[in-house]
Design an enzyme around this catalytic site. Structure first.
Site, PDB file in Angstrom:
ATOM      1  N   LYS A   1      24.880  15.360 -35.378  1.00 29.11           N
ATOM      2  CA  LYS A   1      26.192  14.810 -34.969  1.00 29.11           C
ATOM      3  C   LYS A   1      26.084  14.371 -33.517  1.00 29.11           C
ATOM      4  O   LYS A   1      26.570  15.060 -32.607  1.00 29.11           O
ATOM      5  CB  LYS A   1      27.225  15.946 -35.046  1.00 29.11           C
ATOM      6  CG  LYS A   1      28.373  15.736 -35.970  1.00 29.11           C
ATOM      7  CD  LYS A   1      29.381  16.856 -35.768  1.00 29.11           C
ATOM      8  CE  LYS A   1      29.920  17.361 -37.068  1.00 29.11           C
ATOM      9  NZ  LYS A   1      30.916  18.431 -36.910  1.00 29.11           N
TER      10      LYS A   1
ATOM     11  N   ASP B   1      20.718  23.842 -39.556  1.00 28.43           N
ATOM     12  CA  ASP B   1      21.592  23.078 -40.453  1.00 28.43           C
ATOM     13  C   ASP B   1      22.171  21.862 -39.761  1.00 28.43           C
ATOM     14  O   ASP B   1      22.208  20.777 -40.336  1.00 28.43           O
ATOM     15  CB  ASP B   1      22.703  23.973 -41.033  1.00 28.43           C
ATOM     16  CG  ASP B   1      23.505  24.735 -39.986  1.00 28.43           C
ATOM     17  OD1 ASP B   1      23.202  24.623 -38.767  1.00 28.43           O
ATOM     18  OD2 ASP B   1      24.440  25.462 -40.370  1.00 28.43           O
TER      19      ASP B   1
ATOM     20  N   ASP C   1      24.828  19.860 -33.143  1.00 29.74           N
ATOM     21  CA  ASP C   1      26.181  19.450 -32.785  1.00 29.74           C
ATOM     22  C   ASP C   1      26.207  19.251 -31.263  1.00 29.74           C
ATOM     23  O   ASP C   1      25.685  18.244 -30.774  1.00 29.74           O
ATOM     24  CB  ASP C   1      27.116  20.557 -33.292  1.00 29.74           C
ATOM     25  CG  ASP C   1      28.577  20.205 -33.235  1.00 29.74           C
ATOM     26  OD1 ASP C   1      29.024  19.367 -34.012  1.00 29.74           O
ATOM     27  OD2 ASP C   1      29.288  20.791 -32.406  1.00 29.74           O
TER      28      ASP C   1
ATOM     29  N   ASP D   1      29.173  26.399 -43.454  1.00 28.22           N
ATOM     30  CA  ASP D   1      30.309  27.206 -43.883  1.00 28.22           C
ATOM     31  C   ASP D   1      31.559  26.992 -43.040  1.00 28.22           C
ATOM     32  O   ASP D   1      31.499  26.489 -41.917  1.00 28.22           O
ATOM     33  CB  ASP D   1      29.955  28.691 -43.783  1.00 28.22           C
ATOM     34  CG  ASP D   1      29.907  29.166 -42.324  1.00 28.22           C
ATOM     35  OD1 ASP D   1      29.192  28.545 -41.513  1.00 28.22           O
ATOM     36  OD2 ASP D   1      30.621  30.124 -41.988  1.00 28.22           O
TER      37      ASP D   1
ATOM     38  N   PHE E   1      34.299  17.977 -39.359  1.00 27.13           N
ATOM     39  CA  PHE E   1      33.774  19.290 -39.719  1.00 27.13           C
ATOM     40  C   PHE E   1      33.365  19.262 -41.184  1.00 27.13           C
ATOM     41  O   PHE E   1      34.149  18.908 -42.051  1.00 27.13           O
ATOM     42  CB  PHE E   1      34.807  20.387 -39.462  1.00 27.13           C
ATOM     43  CG  PHE E   1      34.192  21.744 -39.556  1.00 27.13           C
ATOM     44  CD1 PHE E   1      33.472  22.266 -38.495  1.00 27.13           C
ATOM     45  CD2 PHE E   1      34.272  22.471 -40.735  1.00 27.13           C
ATOM     46  CE1 PHE E   1      32.845  23.503 -38.597  1.00 27.13           C
ATOM     47  CE2 PHE E   1      33.651  23.704 -40.844  1.00 27.13           C
ATOM     48  CZ  PHE E   1      32.944  24.215 -39.769  1.00 27.13           C
ATOM     49  N   VAL E   2      32.120  19.611 -41.450  1.00 23.62           N
ATOM     50  CA  VAL E   2      31.600  19.510 -42.816  1.00 23.62           C
ATOM     51  C   VAL E   2      31.131  20.870 -43.329  1.00 23.62           C
ATOM     52  O   VAL E   2      30.748  21.739 -42.539  1.00 23.62           O
ATOM     53  CB  VAL E   2      30.437  18.487 -42.909  1.00 23.62           C
ATOM     54  CG1 VAL E   2      30.937  17.082 -42.659  1.00 23.62           C
ATOM     55  CG2 VAL E   2      29.307  18.839 -41.950  1.00 23.62           C
TER      56      VAL E   2
ATOM     57  N   LYS F   1      22.578  31.604 -40.492  1.00 26.13           N
ATOM     58  CA  LYS F   1      22.395  31.622 -41.931  1.00 26.13           C
ATOM     59  C   LYS F   1      22.329  30.190 -42.484  1.00 26.13           C
ATOM     60  O   LYS F   1      21.813  29.951 -43.566  1.00 26.13           O
ATOM     61  CB  LYS F   1      23.586  32.342 -42.616  1.00 26.13           C
ATOM     62  CG  LYS F   1      23.749  33.780 -42.212  1.00 26.13           C
ATOM     63  CD  LYS F   1      25.066  34.300 -42.823  1.00 26.13           C
ATOM     64  CE  LYS F   1      25.320  35.709 -42.357  1.00 26.13           C
ATOM     65  NZ  LYS F   1      26.667  36.175 -42.725  1.00 26.13           N
TER      66      LYS F   1
HETATM   67  P1  XMP Z   1      25.685  23.454 -31.457  1.00 31.00           P
HETATM   68  O1  XMP Z   1      27.034  22.960 -30.983  1.00 31.00           O
HETATM   69  O2  XMP Z   1      25.206  24.584 -30.604  1.00 31.00           O
HETATM   70  O3  XMP Z   1      26.046  24.056 -32.846  1.00 31.00           O
HETATM   71  O4  XMP Z   1      24.695  22.340 -31.612  1.00 31.00           O
HETATM   72  C1  XMP Z   1      25.205  24.260 -33.885  1.00 31.00           C
HETATM   73  C2  XMP Z   1      25.895  25.187 -34.854  1.00 31.00           C
HETATM   74  O5  XMP Z   1      27.297  24.874 -34.956  1.00 31.00           O
HETATM   75  C3  XMP Z   1      27.772  25.024 -36.269  1.00 31.00           C
HETATM   76  N1  XMP Z   1      28.436  23.754 -36.646  1.00 31.00           N
HETATM   77  C4  XMP Z   1      28.991  23.477 -37.822  1.00 31.00           C
HETATM   78  N2  XMP Z   1      29.088  24.220 -38.924  1.00 31.00           N
HETATM   79  N3  XMP Z   1      30.167  22.459 -40.039  1.00 31.00           N
HETATM   80  C5  XMP Z   1      29.683  23.708 -40.032  1.00 31.00           C
HETATM   81  O6  XMP Z   1      29.769  24.382 -41.051  1.00 31.00           O
HETATM   82  C6  XMP Z   1      30.119  21.632 -38.970  1.00 31.00           C
HETATM   83  O7  XMP Z   1      30.581  20.485 -39.040  1.00 31.00           O
HETATM   84  C7  XMP Z   1      29.494  22.174 -37.784  1.00 31.00           C
HETATM   85  N4  XMP Z   1      29.260  21.674 -36.556  1.00 31.00           N
HETATM   86  C8  XMP Z   1      28.603  22.679 -35.879  1.00 31.00           C
HETATM   87  C9  XMP Z   1      26.558  25.352 -37.089  1.00 31.00           C
HETATM   88  O8  XMP Z   1      26.564  26.737 -37.317  1.00 31.00           O
HETATM   89  C10 XMP Z   1      25.360  24.988 -36.242  1.00 31.00           C
HETATM   90  O9  XMP Z   1      24.228  25.774 -36.468  1.00 31.00           O
END
Ligand code: XMP
Length: 190
Positions: free
Chosen positions: A132, A101, A104, A160, A153-154, A44
């Protein structure tokens, strides 16, 4: 209850976000000018970013959505599954711009990109609102990104915590006492 009170500091203001999206939209426009393509928004979290982005891209494009989530918990090794995918004719032979979004660890985008390739996409490029790089596990770099972000964490602007804060118009870090009420959320639910 007012969500703004849970935010310790704002990392990116509304105005900074809009300027960054202007820049990325111009980059995407020149990359795809003359080529049909589809923006695939990962639900989402990317819905707000994707809707602001596409309204600044003045060339033909189509729009599709997908959703992925993780399974397994605790010590059980985690995997990803697609919950929702565009139909085959929206993928096969199409140039796709995958919009998420935040990049990570990279596991989510890597998994989705591989799945779209397997289903016959002509090419898959990636566009993320936040990057990140310090958390990367899978070697993947976005083709387009608005901001690099530190390892905090943002929330806000689509991101969310336990389903909340997506509607904040800026990106912020949560106060410690708010975070400690939740364990760090699983990073693959979008
Ligand atoms: P990966 O680790 O697979 O993760 O690259 C991507 C998904 O992880 C969530 N994510 C976050 N969501 N604040 C959030 O609200 C954060 O700081 C954060 N870091 C990772 C997010 O859903 C993303 O699509």
């Amino acid at each position: 209850m007012n969500l703004h009170g849970d935010i310790e500091r704002v990392l990116f203001t509304e105005a900074e976000i809009q300027r960054a999206i202007d820049r990325v939209a111009a980059e995407v426009t020149s990359a795809y000018d003359g080529n049909d393509f589809t923006v695939v928004s990962v639900l989402k979290g990317s819905c707000i970013f994707a809707s602001d982005l596409i309204r600044r891209i003045p060339i033909p494009l189509e729009l599709a959505f997908l959703a992925a989530s993780s399974y397994g918990s605790g010590t059980v090794s985690r995997g990803l599954r697609m919950n929702f995918l565009p139909s085959d004719n929206e993928i096969e032979g199409r140039s796709l711009l995958l919009v998420d979004d935040i990049l990570d660890t990279g596991k989510t985008l890597h998994f989705i990109q591989a799945e779209l390739d397997r289903r016959g996409a002509r090419g898959v490029r990636t566009c993320v609102f936040l990057d990140k790089p310090s958390r990367r596990v899978v070697p993947i770099e976005p083709d387009f990104r608005c901001f690099e972000v530190e390892d905090t964490f943002v929330v806000g602007y689509g991101l969310d915590l336990a389903g909340r804060y997506r509607n904040l118009p800026y990106v912020g870090a949560l106060r410690e006492e708010v975070l400690s009420r939740h364990s760090r959320p699983d990073s693959t639910t979008g």
